[in-house]
Design a protein around this motif. Structure first.
Motif, mmCIF file in Angstrom:
data_model
loop_
_atom_site.group_PDB
_atom_site.id
_atom_site.type_symbol
_atom_site.label_atom_id
_atom_site.label_comp_id
_atom_site.label_asym_id
_atom_site.label_seq_id
_atom_site.Cartn_x
_atom_site.Cartn_y
_atom_site.Cartn_z
ATOM 1 N N LEU A 72 0.813 -1.221 0.000
ATOM 2 C CA LEU A 72 0.000 0.000 0.000
ATOM 3 C C LEU A 72 0.845 1.270 0.000
ATOM 4 C CD1 LEU A 72 -2.894 -0.935 2.480
ATOM 5 C CD2 LEU A 72 -2.880 -1.024 -0.009
ATOM 6 N N LEU A 73 2.149 1.125 -0.293
ATOM 7 C CA LEU A 73 3.009 2.310 -0.293
ATOM 8 C C LEU A 73 2.544 3.377 -1.293
ATOM 9 C CD1 LEU A 73 6.657 0.981 0.181
ATOM 10 C CD2 LEU A 73 5.293 2.341 1.763
ATOM 11 N N PRO A 74 2.182 3.012 -2.544
ATOM 12 C CA PRO A 74 1.684 4.056 -3.464
ATOM 13 C C PRO A 74 0.432 4.750 -2.922
ATOM 14 C CG PRO A 74 2.259 2.073 -4.676
ATOM 15 C CD PRO A 74 2.294 1.713 -3.218
ATOM 16 N N PHE A 75 -0.478 3.961 -2.338
ATOM 17 C CA PHE A 75 -1.693 4.533 -1.775
ATOM 18 C C PHE A 75 -1.358 5.413 -0.574
ATOM 19 C CE2 PHE A 75 -5.816 4.088 0.571
ATOM 20 C CZ PHE A 75 -6.581 4.736 -0.377
ATOM 21 N N MET A 76 -0.379 4.981 0.237
ATOM 22 C CA MET A 76 0.055 5.775 1.382
ATOM 23 C C MET A 76 0.599 7.127 0.915
ATOM 24 S SD MET A 76 3.065 4.981 4.181
ATOM 25 C CE MET A 76 4.361 5.367 2.986
ATOM 26 N N ALA A 77 1.385 7.115 -0.166
ATOM 27 C CA ALA A 77 1.935 8.364 -0.693
ATOM 28 C C ALA A 77 0.816 9.287 -1.168
ATOM 29 C CB ALA A 77 2.902 8.062 -1.835
ATOM 30 N N THR A 78 -0.190 8.703 -1.836
ATOM 31 C CA THR A 78 -1.321 9.499 -2.317
ATOM 32 C C THR A 78 -2.066 10.151 -1.158
ATOM 33 O OG1 THR A 78 -1.595 8.037 -4.224
ATOM 34 C CG2 THR A 78 -3.470 9.421 -3.630
ATOM 35 N N LEU A 79 -2.337 9.370 -0.115
ATOM 36 C CA LEU A 79 -3.057 9.902 1.037
ATOM 37 C C LEU A 79 -2.217 10.912 1.802
ATOM 38 C CD1 LEU A 79 -4.875 6.749 2.460
ATOM 39 C CD2 LEU A 79 -5.726 8.481 0.888
ATOM 40 N N SER A 80 -0.914 10.697 1.861
ATOM 41 C CA SER A 80 -0.041 11.632 2.562
ATOM 42 C C SER A 80 -0.051 13.001 1.890
ATOM 43 C CB SER A 80 1.397 11.085 2.614
ATOM 44 O OG SER A 80 1.456 9.892 3.366
ATOM 45 N N VAL A 81 0.006 12.998 0.563
ATOM 46 C CA VAL A 81 -0.050 14.269 -0.166
ATOM 47 C C VAL A 81 -1.393 14.949 0.070
ATOM 48 C CG1 VAL A 81 -0.092 15.323 -2.462
ATOM 49 C CG2 VAL A 81 1.594 13.565 -1.931
ATOM 50 N N LEU A 82 -2.473 14.152 0.062
ATOM 51 C CA LEU A 82 -3.806 14.712 0.287
ATOM 52 C C LEU A 82 -3.913 15.306 1.685
ATOM 53 C CD1 LEU A 82 -6.599 15.104 -0.955
ATOM 54 C CD2 LEU A 82 -7.244 12.870 -0.071
ATOM 55 N N LEU A 83 -3.375 14.606 2.682
ATOM 56 C CA LEU A 83 -3.406 15.113 4.053
ATOM 57 C C LEU A 83 -2.574 16.380 4.202
ATOM 58 C CD1 LEU A 83 -3.242 12.102 6.549
ATOM 59 C CD2 LEU A 83 -4.865 13.995 6.568
ATOM 60 N N MET A 84 -1.382 16.390 3.629
ATOM 61 C CA MET A 84 -0.529 17.571 3.731
ATOM 62 C C MET A 84 -1.163 18.763 3.032
ATOM 63 S SD MET A 84 3.444 16.286 3.425
ATOM 64 C CE MET A 84 3.230 15.492 1.840
ATOM 65 N N ALA A 85 -1.738 18.519 1.852
ATOM 66 C CA ALA A 85 -2.387 19.611 1.130
ATOM 67 C C ALA A 85 -3.596 20.118 1.903
ATOM 68 C CB ALA A 85 -2.802 19.152 -0.266
ATOM 69 N N GLY A 86 -4.375 19.198 2.461
ATOM 70 C CA GLY A 86 -5.532 19.606 3.263
ATOM 71 C C GLY A 86 -5.118 20.400 4.483
ATOM 72 N N ASP A 87 -4.037 19.968 5.128
ATOM 73 C CA ASP A 87 -3.523 20.674 6.295
ATOM 74 C C ASP A 87 -3.058 22.073 5.912
ATOM 75 O OD1 ASP A 87 -2.656 20.337 9.221
ATOM 76 O OD2 ASP A 87 -0.804 21.027 8.297
ATOM 77 N N ALA A 88 -2.350 22.169 4.791
ATOM 78 C CA ALA A 88 -1.859 23.467 4.341
ATOM 79 C C ALA A 88 -2.998 24.408 3.984
ATOM 80 C CB ALA A 88 -0.929 23.282 3.134
ATOM 81 N N ILE A 89 -4.041 23.884 3.344
ATOM 82 C CA ILE A 89 -5.195 24.712 2.991
ATOM 83 C C ILE A 89 -5.899 25.216 4.248
ATOM 84 C CG2 ILE A 89 -7.500 24.660 1.951
ATOM 85 C CD1 ILE A 89 -6.354 22.678 -0.110
ATOM 86 N N ALA A 90 -6.150 24.309 5.190
ATOM 87 C CA ALA A 90 -6.873 24.680 6.406
ATOM 88 C C ALA A 90 -6.112 25.686 7.246
ATOM 89 C CB ALA A 90 -7.164 23.431 7.231
ATOM 90 N N LYS A 91 -4.764 25.669 7.145
ATOM 91 C CA LYS A 91 -3.951 26.568 7.963
ATOM 92 C C LYS A 91 -3.473 27.801 7.208
ATOM 93 C CE LYS A 91 -2.359 22.961 11.087
ATOM 94 N NZ LYS A 91 -1.213 22.152 11.561
ATOM 95 N N SER A 92 -3.906 27.954 5.978
ATOM 96 C CA SER A 92 -3.529 29.149 5.220
ATOM 97 C C SER A 92 -4.154 30.383 5.856
ATOM 98 C CB SER A 92 -3.994 29.019 3.764
ATOM 99 O OG SER A 92 -5.409 28.998 3.699
ATOM 100 N N PRO A 93 -3.521 31.554 5.692
ATOM 101 C CA PRO A 93 -4.074 32.774 6.300
ATOM 102 C C PRO A 93 -5.527 33.040 5.918
ATOM 103 C CG PRO A 93 -1.848 33.168 5.511
ATOM 104 C CD PRO A 93 -2.227 31.803 5.030
ATOM 105 N N THR A 94 -5.878 32.771 4.671
ATOM 106 C CA THR A 94 -7.240 33.044 4.210
ATOM 107 C C THR A 94 -8.255 32.149 4.916
ATOM 108 O OG1 THR A 94 -6.416 33.674 2.026
ATOM 109 C CG2 THR A 94 -8.756 33.121 2.208
ATOM 110 N N VAL A 95 -8.002 30.848 4.917
ATOM 111 C CA VAL A 95 -8.934 29.903 5.545
ATOM 112 C C VAL A 95 -8.932 30.091 7.057
ATOM 113 C CG1 VAL A 95 -9.480 27.472 5.903
ATOM 114 C CG2 VAL A 95 -8.696 28.262 3.660
ATOM 115 N N THR A 96 -7.756 30.330 7.630
ATOM 116 C CA THR A 96 -7.663 30.556 9.076
ATOM 117 C C THR A 96 -8.524 31.738 9.492
ATOM 118 O OG1 THR A 96 -5.436 29.643 9.197
ATOM 119 C CG2 THR A 96 -6.118 31.086 10.988
ATOM 120 N N SER A 97 -8.487 32.798 8.681
ATOM 121 C CA SER A 97 -9.290 33.982 8.980
ATOM 122 C C SER A 97 -10.782 33.650 8.959
ATOM 123 C CB SER A 97 -8.985 35.088 7.958
ATOM 124 O OG SER A 97 -9.806 36.212 8.172
#
Length: 497
Positions: A72-97
């Motif tokens: 499941l390493l390829p799937f793990m990589a896919t989910l990791s990117v999705l989680l990191m991107a989601g985390d970055a979006i949620a913590k961006s200044p715009t969304v945080t505001s």
């Protein structure tokens, strides 16, 4: 009127009973629920020993674990990117505001918890990764705002409300099983021939049974979460978390400062302008909005082509059919790039995002090994067949949900579980004369419900909220039981009769 905003009568009696149930489960989980990694170890040995019941040898079980641990390493990589991107979006200044403004809405214990759950659940319809991070962020910010308003709110319950997002993502557009079946190229060869052509998302995510049960869960579960607020022994937002939020408010993350570096003597004549401005070319590139936004063209092209040009020509009706894990990843990567703008700001945020998901990355191979034990020995098929033996067209929706929920505890990955359990669910469903899309719906909804007692996906939330799994599992268990009734009844009405 009490702090929760309710008083007297039958309603208060019901709220007291719900609160008592939540307190009992919370106290039980504090005593008996270990941390997620310890749970992964225990589940590995339980699964290993269970394979002996179907006649597997110890070496055969060990080979099955080894055969699955890296699959499941390829799937793990896919989910990791999705989680990191989601985390970055949620913590961006715009969304945080935006989240800061939303967090200030509640004004009582009940509304604080219910509102946190509602916002998290709605966010998860867009993406389970986004919902997970938004839920954690809302728990912290709502706890902070309520402390400012002098209203004592139980912080572990707020975090549990945020985690309920993982109980509704299957109703949204990032359900792994539905996305896999929507793309014939992703359907494994082990699946029956009659579904190799794919099942469109309109028949799974867009099915009325999924839509109606999802709406009911989002309407009812937040109310249940709010009703569980304890009357005593309230644990408020920790001082450490409060200080972190105050630091963010006082020093908002707007622009990353360009570091000061002296210009080397051998470059002084050539780079006089750079020296005078006390910056280097590298600093300017790192902080360049133009460079940062330019790379967004590539993921934008990918998801726009997948959604609107699936056959080479514009098709406005093809958007839903073009949704895949990869196109959704491209979409969220695009927004992470756009919201953070410069390369250095996005990289700095991704460093923090990786820390939040490190527990998932570390534990994923262990759960892949458990998946190997289940699939490589036939244990998953035996478990599903055991439940199927008792099924009728009327009872299969509920029995299927329960079987999918149990398998999810051992394989807490919707995609991994569908690969393991999907063929048996499909065969059982069709043998009972029911449409194959029901099998997909059973897996994607049953899988999400037992996330409430399987803390694997709670690791990022717990890291952000500064809590442990046992602090929230008691409350999420109650939410799971309520949702099982709602979803089971919904699927039975639409498919069983």
């Amino acid at each position: 009127m009490s702090e929760s905003g309710y008083s007297g009568g039958t309603l208060q009696w019901v709220l007291d009973r719900v609160s008592g149930v939540g307190k009992w489960f919370a106290e039980w989980s504090l005593r008996y629920i270990p941390d997620p990694y310890a749970i992964a170890i225990i589940l590995t040995f339980v699964t290993f020993l269970a394979t002996f019941a179907i006649g597997e040898t110890p070496t055969g079980a060990l080979d099955a674990w080894y055969g699955g641990v890296w699959t499941l390493l390829p799937f793990m990589a896919t989910l990791s990117v999705l989680l990191m991107a989601g985390d970055a979006i949620a913590k961006s200044p715009t969304v945080t505001s935006v989240l800061e403004r939303i967090a200030a809405v509640p004004n009582s214990q009940f509304t604080a918890v219910a509102f946190t759950a509602f916002v998290a659940m709605v966010a998860s319809l867009i993406s389970w990764a986004l919902g997970l991070i938004v839920g954690a962020t809302m728990a912290k910010r709502v706890g902070f705002e309520m402390k400012r308003k002098d209203v004592a709110v139980h912080y572990p319950l707020l975090a549990a409300a945020g985690y309920t997002s993982l109980m509704t993502y299957g109703h949204g557009i990032t359900s792994s099983a539905a996305l896999i079946m929507a793309d014939p190229s992703l359907i494994p060869n082990t699946f029956p021939e009659y579904v190799r052509g794919g099942i469109p998302l309109s028949a799974t995510i867009g099915h009325p049974a999924n839509l109606v049960s999802g709406l009911l869960v989002i309407a009812i579960v937040p109310l249940v979460m709010g009703a569980m607020h304890p009357r005593s022994d309230i644990v408020e937002l920790p001082d450490q978390v409060e200080e972190e939020i105050e630091e963010i408010i006082e020093n908002p993350r707007t622009e990353t400062p360009i570091p000061e570096r002296p210009v080397p003597a051998r470059l002084r004549h050539q780079w006089r302008r750079i020296r005078d401005e006390d910056t280097t070319v590298a600093d300017r590139i790192n902080n360049s909005v133009v460079v940062g936004l330019a790379i967004a063209l590539f993921p934008a092209y990918y998801f726009l082509k997948a959604w609107f040009f699936p056959s080479g020509s514009l098709s406005l009706s093809g958007g839903l059919a073009g949704l895949t894990l990869n196109s959704i990843n491209a979409f969220f990567l695009f927004w992470a790039i756009v919201l953070w703008r410069s390369p250095i700001r996005l990289v700095d945020q991704m460093k923090e995002s990786v820390q939040n998901i490190s527990g998932i990355i570390f534990q994923f191979p262990f759960y892949a090994g458990i998946a190997g034990l289940l699939t490589g020995t036939g244990l998953a098929a035996a478990l599903t067949e055991f439940f199927a033996n008792f099924a009728t067209p009327l009872t299969w929706p509920i029995i299927g949900l329960i079987s999918a929920g149990i398998v999810n505890i051992f394989i807490p990955s919707g995609g991994g579980q569908w690969v393991a359990q999907g063929p048996i669910l499909l065969e059982t469903t069709t043998q009972l004369g029911l449409p194959p899309e029901l099998a997909v719906i059973i897996e994607m909804l049953g899988d999400q419900l037992t996330n409430m007692i399987q803390p694997f996906w709670a690791i990022p939330l717990l890291a952000i909220a500064n809590l442990r799994a046992r602090d929230i599992i008691g409350y999420t268990t109650v939410a799971m039981l309520v949702a099982y009734v709602i979803v089971g009844a919904g699927l039975t009405v639409f498919f069983g009769f």
